[in-house]
Write a protein that holds these residues in place. Structure first.
Motif, PDB file in Angstrom:
ATOM      1  N   ARG A  83     -19.377  42.103 -40.831  1.00  0.00           N
ATOM      2  CA  ARG A  83     -18.148  42.153 -40.033  1.00  0.00           C
ATOM      3  C   ARG A  83     -17.244  43.326 -40.403  1.00  0.00           C
ATOM      4  N   TYR A  84     -17.365  43.791 -41.650  1.00  0.00           N
ATOM      5  CA  TYR A  84     -16.468  44.832 -42.146  1.00  0.00           C
ATOM      6  C   TYR A  84     -17.279  45.928 -42.845  1.00  0.00           C
ATOM      7  N   GLN A  85     -16.581  47.039 -43.122  1.00  0.00           N
ATOM      8  CA  GLN A  85     -17.163  48.075 -43.960  1.00  0.00           C
ATOM      9  C   GLN A  85     -16.856  47.703 -45.410  1.00  0.00           C
ATOM     10  N   VAL A  86     -17.874  47.325 -46.165  1.00  0.00           N
ATOM     11  CA  VAL A  86     -17.672  46.747 -47.494  1.00  0.00           C
ATOM     12  C   VAL A  86     -18.246  47.646 -48.587  1.00  0.00           C
ATOM     13  N   LYS A  87     -17.431  47.844 -49.624  1.00  0.00           N
ATOM     14  CA  LYS A  87     -17.887  48.480 -50.853  1.00  0.00           C
ATOM     15  C   LYS A  87     -17.647  47.496 -51.987  1.00  0.00           C
ATOM     16  N   ILE A  88     -18.585  47.413 -52.925  1.00  0.00           N
ATOM     17  CA  ILE A  88     -18.451  46.516 -54.065  1.00  0.00           C
ATOM     18  C   ILE A  88     -18.628  47.328 -55.347  1.00  0.00           C
ATOM     19  N   ILE A  89     -17.666  47.204 -56.248  1.00  0.00           N
ATOM     20  CA  ILE A  89     -17.675  47.959 -57.501  1.00  0.00           C
ATOM     21  C   ILE A  89     -18.045  47.023 -58.644  1.00  0.00           C
ATOM     22  N   GLU A  90     -19.077  47.383 -59.382  1.00  0.00           N
ATOM     23  CA  GLU A  90     -19.561  46.559 -60.492  1.00  0.00           C
ATOM     24  C   GLU A  90     -19.765  47.446 -61.724  1.00  0.00           C
ATOM     25  N   ASN A  91     -19.365  46.904 -62.883  1.00  0.00           N
ATOM     26  CA  ASN A  91     -19.366  47.702 -64.114  1.00  0.00           C
ATOM     27  C   ASN A  91     -20.717  47.738 -64.817  1.00  0.00           C
ATOM     28  N   HIS A  92     -21.601  46.802 -64.517  1.00  0.00           N
ATOM     29  CA  HIS A  92     -22.893  46.729 -65.209  1.00  0.00           C
ATOM     30  C   HIS A  92     -24.006  47.267 -64.313  1.00  0.00           C
ATOM     31  N   HIS A  93     -24.745  48.221 -64.846  1.00  0.00           N
ATOM     32  CA  HIS A  93     -25.754  48.918 -64.043  1.00  0.00           C
ATOM     33  C   HIS A  93     -26.842  47.968 -63.543  1.00  0.00           C
ATOM     34  N   GLU A  94     -27.317  47.075 -64.412  1.00  0.00           N
ATOM     35  CA  GLU A  94     -28.392  46.164 -64.005  1.00  0.00           C
ATOM     36  C   GLU A  94     -27.951  45.274 -62.843  1.00  0.00           C
ATOM     37  N   ARG A  95     -26.702  44.827 -62.902  1.00  0.00           N
ATOM     38  CA  ARG A  95     -26.192  43.987 -61.818  1.00  0.00           C
ATOM     39  C   ARG A  95     -26.062  44.787 -60.532  1.00  0.00           C
ATOM     40  N   CYS A  96     -25.692  46.057 -60.643  1.00  0.00           N
ATOM     41  CA  CYS A  96     -25.610  46.929 -59.462  1.00  0.00           C
ATOM     42  C   CYS A  96     -26.960  47.031 -58.770  1.00  0.00           C
ATOM     43  N   VAL A  97     -28.003  47.172 -59.572  1.00  0.00           N
ATOM     44  CA  VAL A  97     -29.358  47.270 -59.008  1.00  0.00           C
ATOM     45  C   VAL A  97     -29.700  45.980 -58.259  1.00  0.00           C
ATOM     46  N   ALA A  98     -29.398  44.839 -58.878  1.00  0.00           N
ATOM     47  CA  ALA A  98     -29.690  43.551 -58.240  1.00  0.00           C
ATOM     48  C   ALA A  98     -28.894  43.388 -56.943  1.00  0.00           C
ATOM     49  N   LEU A  99     -27.618  43.798 -56.959  1.00  0.00           N
ATOM     50  CA  LEU A  99     -26.780  43.691 -55.760  1.00  0.00           C
ATOM     51  C   LEU A  99     -27.319  44.566 -54.634  1.00  0.00           C
ATOM     52  N   SER A 100     -27.718  45.787 -54.977  1.00  0.00           N
ATOM     53  CA  SER A 100     -28.209  46.711 -53.954  1.00  0.00           C
ATOM     54  C   SER A 100     -29.486  46.211 -53.301  1.00  0.00           C
ATOM     55  N   GLU A 101     -30.259  45.413 -54.039  1.00  0.00           N
ATOM     56  CA  GLU A 101     -31.500  44.865 -53.492  1.00  0.00           C
ATOM     57  C   GLU A 101     -31.247  43.669 -52.577  1.00  0.00           C
ATOM     58  N   GLN A 102     -30.114  42.977 -52.781  1.00  0.00           N
ATOM     59  CA  GLN A 102     -29.843  41.759 -52.020  1.00  0.00           C
ATOM     60  C   GLN A 102     -28.866  41.965 -50.863  1.00  0.00           C
ATOM     61  N   LEU A 103     -28.083  43.023 -50.912  1.00  0.00           N
ATOM     62  CA  LEU A 103     -27.126  43.294 -49.841  1.00  0.00           C
ATOM     63  C   LEU A 103     -27.730  44.265 -48.833  1.00  0.00           C
ATOM     64  N   GLY A 105     -20.044  39.660 -59.508  1.00  0.00           N
ATOM     65  CA  GLY A 105     -20.565  38.368 -59.965  1.00  0.00           C
ATOM     66  C   GLY A 105     -20.877  37.456 -58.795  1.00  0.00           C
ATOM     67  N   ASN A 106     -20.919  36.158 -59.059  1.00  0.00           N
ATOM     68  CA  ASN A 106     -21.270  35.207 -58.004  1.00  0.00           C
ATOM     69  C   ASN A 106     -20.314  35.267 -56.821  1.00  0.00           C
ATOM     70  N   ILE A 107     -19.008  35.324 -57.116  1.00  0.00           N
ATOM     71  CA  ILE A 107     -18.025  35.359 -56.028  1.00  0.00           C
ATOM     72  C   ILE A 107     -18.084  36.680 -55.290  1.00  0.00           C
ATOM     73  N   GLY A 108     -18.117  37.776 -56.036  1.00  0.00           N
ATOM     74  CA  GLY A 108     -18.179  39.100 -55.403  1.00  0.00           C
ATOM     75  C   GLY A 108     -19.396  39.258 -54.516  1.00  0.00           C
ATOM     76  N   PHE A 109     -20.537  38.776 -55.009  1.00  0.00           N
ATOM     77  CA  PHE A 109     -21.762  38.867 -54.212  1.00  0.00           C
ATOM     78  C   PHE A 109     -21.665  38.026 -52.949  1.00  0.00           C
ATOM     79  N   ARG A 110     -21.189  36.776 -53.091  1.00  0.00           N
ATOM     80  CA  ARG A 110     -21.076  35.897 -51.921  1.00  0.00           C
ATOM     81  C   ARG A 110     -20.137  36.508 -50.878  1.00  0.00           C
ATOM     82  N   LEU A 111     -19.028  37.065 -51.347  1.00  0.00           N
ATOM     83  CA  LEU A 111     -18.079  37.692 -50.432  1.00  0.00           C
ATOM     84  C   LEU A 111     -18.722  38.870 -49.698  1.00  0.00           C
ATOM     85  N   ALA A 112     -19.356  39.731 -50.471  1.00  0.00           N
ATOM     86  CA  ALA A 112     -19.975  40.912 -49.864  1.00  0.00           C
ATOM     87  C   ALA A 112     -21.054  40.513 -48.864  1.00  0.00           C
ATOM     88  N   LYS A 113     -21.845  39.505 -49.215  1.00  0.00           N
ATOM     89  CA  LYS A 113     -22.920  39.051 -48.336  1.00  0.00           C
ATOM     90  C   LYS A 113     -22.362  38.522 -47.020  1.00  0.00           C
TER      91      LYS A 113
END
Length: 329
Positions: A253-273, A240-248
């Motif tokens: 600085r770190y090796q980051v993995k983000i786990i998201e339960n909704h496929h559409e949101r995963c697609v959006a995250l992969s495009e922005q990170l 969500g908003n917090i998870g995305f901001r954190l990952a961004k």
């Protein structure tokens, strides 16, 4: 003080309860009539059903002589417009506004009397992100707060065996670090506060709150416990908003993995990170965590919108090997 609160959600309701107990004149505006009735049943407040940014609704709430407007509705646009209307039509002295959307927050020039006249800007996601990132900078810290625009910090740390100052008086810290200026602000021992002096002896398991220049924090920490290795690998549960901001913020600085339960949101995250790895799945699934080598993860951070899911995922991650876990509740 006469205060108008726009939004009767969890934040608005909690604010109304706390402020009403301090004998303020509180009016809450919301479009959810059932929620307003619920608040009015147990609080001595006034409620108005309607759109909080509309001039007629604000006038009905008494905006012409209100001391403060607190806009915490679910919509950023409603909150910002309400502050504008309160300033333009009613000259409300103090306007506090919650804004969540990053595109707005990235443009600081929006929040001034020449644009949206907001006196205090609140972004919960930004606050949580900053809090977590500060803790990640100092492995072993319990709290870390910025002072003097980040030039200094107040840090809380648990005194552990192996720290040079543990078992000794505070005055020795000057001998150990003659070129570093630090002050111990408070000590909590077995849940009880202690006002420190130079003769106070630091005991194991004391929670020590100290202030120092940001560049000297780790040096002071090393006096109270053996320094932990810096974090490298981080898993974030929730995109969500917090998870995305954190990952961004963390992905450079770190090796980051983000786990998201909704496929559409995963697609959006992969495009922005840029560097973070986006995984589609349930962070409370043991097999998935094992597959992603949770035992080699330095920090597991659960920031989904579900408190119970955050707790369960964190407990599972800790049990099967994460070095440190954090959960948003």
């Amino acid at each position: 003080m006469k205060i108008i609160i726009i939004g009767a959600g969890q934040v608005g309701g909690t604010l109304a309860e706390n402020l009403a107990n301090e004998e303020n004149d509180i009016t809450v505006i919301d479009h959810n009539g059932a929620r307003l009735r619920e608040l009015q049943d147990h609080l001595d407040i006034r409620t108005i059903h309607g759109q909080g940014a509309h001039p007629n609704i604000l006038a009905q709430a008494g905006a012409e002589d209100a001391d403060m407007l607190i806009a915490v509705a679910n919509s950023d646009e409603v909150n910002m417009a309400a502050c504008q209307v309160a300033y333009t039509l009613f000259q409300t002295p103090t306007k506090i506004c919650r804004v969540r959307a990053t595109p707005y927050l990235a443009k600081k020039e929006l929040f001034s009397n020449k644009a949206f006249p907001i006196d205090v800007l609140i972004s919960p996601e930004q606050v949580v992100t900053k809090h977590i990132t500060r803790l990640l900078e100092y492995p072993g810290a319990l709290q870390a707060l910025d002072l003097a625009n980040g030039k200094a910090r107040l840090v809380a740390i648990r005194a552990c065996q192996g720290g040079p100052l543990v078992g000794h008086a505070l005055s020795l810290i000057r001998q150990h670090m003659p070129t570093i200026d630090t002050r111990v602000a408070a000590i909590f021992r077995k849940g009880q506060p202690i006002i420190p002096s130079g003769n106070t002896v630091i005991e194991e398991d004391d929670e020590v709150f100290f202030i120092a220049a940001t560049d000297h924090i780790r040096a002071v920490m090393s006096e109270l416990q053996p320094l932990e290795n810096k974090y490298k690998r981080i898993i974030i549960a929730g995109g969500g908003n917090i998870g995305f901001r954190l990952a961004k913020y963390l992905e450079r600085r770190y090796q980051v993995k983000i786990i998201e339960n909704h496929h559409e949101r995963c697609v959006a995250l992969s495009e922005q990170l840029e560097k973070a790895i986006v995984l589609h799945g349930n962070a409370a699934n043991k097999d998935m965590l094992l597959e992603e080598n949770i035992e080699d993860t330095d920090v597991f951070i659960a920031v989904t919108n579900d408190d119970e899911a955050n707790i369960m995922a964190s407990m599972l991650a800790k049990r099967i090997g994460a070095r440190k876990v954090m959960a948003l509740i």
